[in-house]
Write an enzyme that holds these catalytic residues in place. Structure first.
Site, PDB file in Angstrom:
ATOM      1  N   GLY A  10       0.834  -1.212   0.000  1.00  0.00           N
ATOM      2  CA  GLY A  10       0.000   0.000   0.000  1.00  0.00           C
ATOM      3  C   GLY A  10       0.858   1.247   0.000  1.00  0.00           C
ATOM      4  N   ALA A  11       1.978   1.195  -0.730  1.00  0.00           N
ATOM      5  CA  ALA A  11       2.978   2.279  -0.645  1.00  0.00           C
ATOM      6  C   ALA A  11       2.882   3.288  -1.783  1.00  0.00           C
ATOM      7  CB  ALA A  11       4.382   1.675  -0.586  1.00  0.00           C
ATOM      8  N   ARG A  13       0.745   5.624  -1.856  1.00  0.00           N
ATOM      9  CA  ARG A  13       0.317   6.917  -1.285  1.00  0.00           C
ATOM     10  C   ARG A  13       0.222   6.790   0.240  1.00  0.00           C
ATOM     11  NH1 ARG A  13      -5.956   5.992  -3.136  1.00  0.00           N
ATOM     12  NH2 ARG A  13      -6.652   5.230  -1.111  1.00  0.00           N
ATOM     13  N   ASP A  60      -1.975  -7.574  -5.604  1.00  0.00           N
ATOM     14  CA  ASP A  60      -3.104  -7.530  -4.685  1.00  0.00           C
ATOM     15  C   ASP A  60      -2.706  -8.388  -3.484  1.00  0.00           C
ATOM     16  OD1 ASP A  60      -5.396  -7.996  -3.225  1.00  0.00           O
ATOM     17  OD2 ASP A  60      -6.635  -8.536  -4.955  1.00  0.00           O
ATOM     18  N   VAL A  61      -2.543  -7.772  -2.327  1.00  0.00           N
ATOM     19  CA  VAL A  61      -2.031  -8.519  -1.167  1.00  0.00           C
ATOM     20  C   VAL A  61      -2.964  -9.645  -0.718  1.00  0.00           C
ATOM     21  CG1 VAL A  61      -0.568  -6.663  -0.249  1.00  0.00           C
ATOM     22  CG2 VAL A  61      -2.954  -6.861   0.521  1.00  0.00           C
ATOM     23  N   SER A 139      -4.657  -0.193  14.298  1.00  0.00           N
ATOM     24  CA  SER A 139      -5.373   1.091  14.356  1.00  0.00           C
ATOM     25  C   SER A 139      -5.969   1.242  15.740  1.00  0.00           C
ATOM     26  CB  SER A 139      -6.502   1.093  13.319  1.00  0.00           C
ATOM     27  OG  SER A 139      -7.390   2.174  13.541  1.00  0.00           O
ATOM     28  N   TYR A 151     -13.591  -3.522  10.103  1.00  0.00           N
ATOM     29  CA  TYR A 151     -12.250  -2.926  10.215  1.00  0.00           C
ATOM     30  C   TYR A 151     -11.679  -3.099  11.627  1.00  0.00           C
ATOM     31  CZ  TYR A 151      -8.734   0.848   9.640  1.00  0.00           C
ATOM     32  OH  TYR A 151      -7.582   1.595   9.572  1.00  0.00           O
ATOM     33  N   ALA A 154     -10.587  -6.620  12.051  1.00  0.00           N
ATOM     34  CA  ALA A 154      -9.347  -6.870  11.300  1.00  0.00           C
ATOM     35  C   ALA A 154      -8.146  -6.256  12.011  1.00  0.00           C
ATOM     36  CB  ALA A 154      -9.464  -6.305   9.880  1.00  0.00           C
ATOM     37  N   LYS A 155      -8.314  -5.037  12.522  1.00  0.00           N
ATOM     38  CA  LYS A 155      -7.183  -4.347  13.153  1.00  0.00           C
ATOM     39  C   LYS A 155      -6.836  -4.959  14.517  1.00  0.00           C
ATOM     40  CE  LYS A 155      -5.954  -1.406   9.999  1.00  0.00           C
ATOM     41  NZ  LYS A 155      -4.795  -1.800   9.154  1.00  0.00           N
TER      42      LYS A 155
HETATM   43  N1  LIG Z   1      -5.240   7.173   7.918  1.00  0.00           N
HETATM   44  C1  LIG Z   1      -5.506   6.832   9.160  1.00  0.00           C
HETATM   45  O1  LIG Z   1      -6.002   7.643   9.944  1.00  0.00           O
HETATM   46  C2  LIG Z   1      -5.200   5.436   9.651  1.00  0.00           C
HETATM   47  C3  LIG Z   1      -5.408   5.176  11.018  1.00  0.00           C
HETATM   48  C4  LIG Z   1      -5.128   3.907  11.508  1.00  0.00           C
HETATM   49  C5  LIG Z   1      -4.677   2.924  10.658  1.00  0.00           C
HETATM   50  N2  LIG Z   1      -4.502   3.199   9.333  1.00  0.00           N
HETATM   51  C6  LIG Z   1      -4.021   2.108   8.490  1.00  0.00           C
HETATM   52  O2  LIG Z   1      -2.828   2.496   7.848  1.00  0.00           O
HETATM   53  C7  LIG Z   1      -2.748   1.865   6.580  1.00  0.00           C
HETATM   54  C8  LIG Z   1      -2.543   2.909   5.490  1.00  0.00           C
HETATM   55  O3  LIG Z   1      -3.627   3.811   5.511  1.00  0.00           O
HETATM   56  P1  LIG Z   1      -3.709   5.149   4.631  1.00  0.00           P
HETATM   57  O4  LIG Z   1      -4.489   6.113   5.436  1.00  0.00           O
HETATM   58  O5  LIG Z   1      -2.377   5.509   4.112  1.00  0.00           O
HETATM   59  O6  LIG Z   1      -4.669   4.623   3.446  1.00  0.00           O
HETATM   60  P2  LIG Z   1      -4.763   5.019   1.897  1.00  0.00           P
HETATM   61  O7  LIG Z   1      -6.145   4.643   1.489  1.00  0.00           O
HETATM   62  O8  LIG Z   1      -4.321   6.418   1.656  1.00  0.00           O
HETATM   63  O9  LIG Z   1      -3.694   4.043   1.221  1.00  0.00           O
HETATM   64  C9  LIG Z   1      -3.875   2.645   1.238  1.00  0.00           C
HETATM   65  C10 LIG Z   1      -3.094   2.046   0.086  1.00  0.00           C
HETATM   66  O10 LIG Z   1      -3.304   0.624   0.110  1.00  0.00           O
HETATM   67  C11 LIG Z   1      -3.490   0.189  -1.217  1.00  0.00           C
HETATM   68  N3  LIG Z   1      -4.246  -1.066  -1.264  1.00  0.00           N
HETATM   69  C12 LIG Z   1      -5.557  -1.255  -0.981  1.00  0.00           C
HETATM   70  N4  LIG Z   1      -5.911  -2.531  -1.199  1.00  0.00           N
HETATM   71  C13 LIG Z   1      -4.787  -3.171  -1.608  1.00  0.00           C
HETATM   72  C14 LIG Z   1      -4.518  -4.513  -1.990  1.00  0.00           C
HETATM   73  N5  LIG Z   1      -5.462  -5.450  -1.978  1.00  0.00           N
HETATM   74  N6  LIG Z   1      -3.255  -4.828  -2.377  1.00  0.00           N
HETATM   75  C15 LIG Z   1      -2.268  -3.887  -2.408  1.00  0.00           C
HETATM   76  N7  LIG Z   1      -2.476  -2.592  -2.045  1.00  0.00           N
HETATM   77  C16 LIG Z   1      -3.729  -2.247  -1.660  1.00  0.00           C
HETATM   78  C17 LIG Z   1      -4.261   1.330  -1.878  1.00  0.00           C
HETATM   79  O11 LIG Z   1      -4.182   1.252  -3.316  1.00  0.00           O
HETATM   80  C18 LIG Z   1      -3.570   2.551  -1.293  1.00  0.00           C
HETATM   81  O12 LIG Z   1      -2.484   2.983  -2.066  1.00  0.00           O
HETATM   82  C19 LIG Z   1      -4.022   1.042   6.417  1.00  0.00           C
HETATM   83  O13 LIG Z   1      -3.795  -0.280   6.832  1.00  0.00           O
HETATM   84  C20 LIG Z   1      -4.959   1.732   7.372  1.00  0.00           C
HETATM   85  O14 LIG Z   1      -5.996   0.869   7.785  1.00  0.00           O
HETATM   86  C21 LIG Z   1      -4.753   4.431   8.819  1.00  0.00           C
END
Ligand SMILES: NC(=O)c1ccc[n+]([C@@H]2O[C@H](COP(=O)([O-])OP(=O)(O)OC[C@H]3O[C@@H](n4cnc5c(N)ncnc54)[C@H](O)[C@@H]3O)[C@@H](O)[C@H]2O)c1
Length: 250
Positions: A10-11, A13, A60-61, A139, A151, A154-155
């Protein structure tokens, strides 16, 4: 010491991009993995322009073959990965009575099945190297959050998975830890604001007011914590969940 190779899911963005850039700045070569390799171009370019090493990986993970192919490709290009950051994530929020089976399965698939498949694919290189680092994104929602039955389950699952990996792989010099972020400014939280019909700036202000340090989190806050957990010196920190939320959680 030989250069370490990391893979961050998920890198393309958000938090994953910040973690990938930070690990590259720390001297690791990085596999920048996301659903579409083309979407990883910005992260890869930022890393290489700063003098680091990175490759884009499309996978796709939640798909076993896709994960195996991407991890194999990384091992063949930058070298055997011994650091995995399981960061890929999606939201399918809804109140329980409206949550579909698809909403449930999609979230479990990306977070839990994804972390399992990625970690299983990388562990053989860690065991061979007698060194490794697993960092899983949990999370604050693991503690329960309205509209997030899928969610939060999962977390919370990520935390149990992390502790078990720490127990099983510890004897091979591998640590496993989870980072549990609070509110971080990314496309994910922007989408949540849009879904509930609140301007994102107003959403951030209202959230910051509830946080002890009086600000919202940035992807770099999580990257900093990941950098520590991946560092050579963090080898005695394992099976932990670090809440990075600007204050205590309950
Ligand atoms: N943003 C927050 O406030 C927050 C808080 C707690 C936890 N998180 C966790 O941190 C992580 C990153 O979150 P973010 O806010 O950067 O999200 P985001 O939506 O900006 O980025 C997530 C990335 O994961 C990729 N992705 C989704 N499904 C995928 C798959 N099946 N295979 C490969 N890549 C896939 C997407 O294309 C995207 O680039 C996530 O696990 C999220 O649950 C985020």
């Amino acid at each position: 010491m030989a250069e370490r190779v990391a893979v961050v899911s998920g890198a393309a963005r958000g938090i994953g991009a910040a973690v990938a850039k930070r690990l590259a700045a720390d001297g690791l070569a990085v596999g920048v993995l996301d659903l579409d390799a083309a979407h990883c171009a910005d992260t890869v370019q930022a890393i290489t322009e700063a003098g680091g090493k990175a490759v884009a990986l499309g996978a796709d993970v939640s798909n076993e073959d896709s994960v195996a192919a991407a991890v194999g490709e990384l091992a063949g290009s930058l070298g055997a990965p011994t650091v995995v950051v399981n960061n890929a994530g999606i939201l399918r929020d809804n109140l329980l009575f409206k949550m579909s089976v698809d909403d449930w399965d999609a979230v479990m698939g990306v977070h839990l099945r994804g972390a399992f498949l990625m970690t299983r694919a990388v562990q053989k290189y860690m065991v061979e190297a007698k060194w490794g680092r697993v960092v899983n994104l949990s999370s604050t929602s693991a503690l329960g959050n309205r509209g997030q039955a899928n969610y939060s389950a999962a977390k919370a699952g990520m935390q149990g998975f992390t502790k078990t990996v720490a127990i099983e792989l510890g004897k091979f010099g591998v640590t496993a830890n989870a980072i549990a972020p609070g509110f971080i400014v990314t496309d994910m939280t922007a989408a949540t604001a849009a879904r509930v019909g609140v301007d994102f700036e107003d959403f951030q202000k209202a959230t910051a007011a509830q946080i002890p340090v009086q600000r919202v989190g940035r992807p770099e806050d999580i990257a900093h914590t990941a950098s520590f957990l991946v560092s050579e010196g963090a080898g005695f920190v394992s099976g932990q969940v670090i809440y990075v939320a600007g204050g205590p959680t309950n």
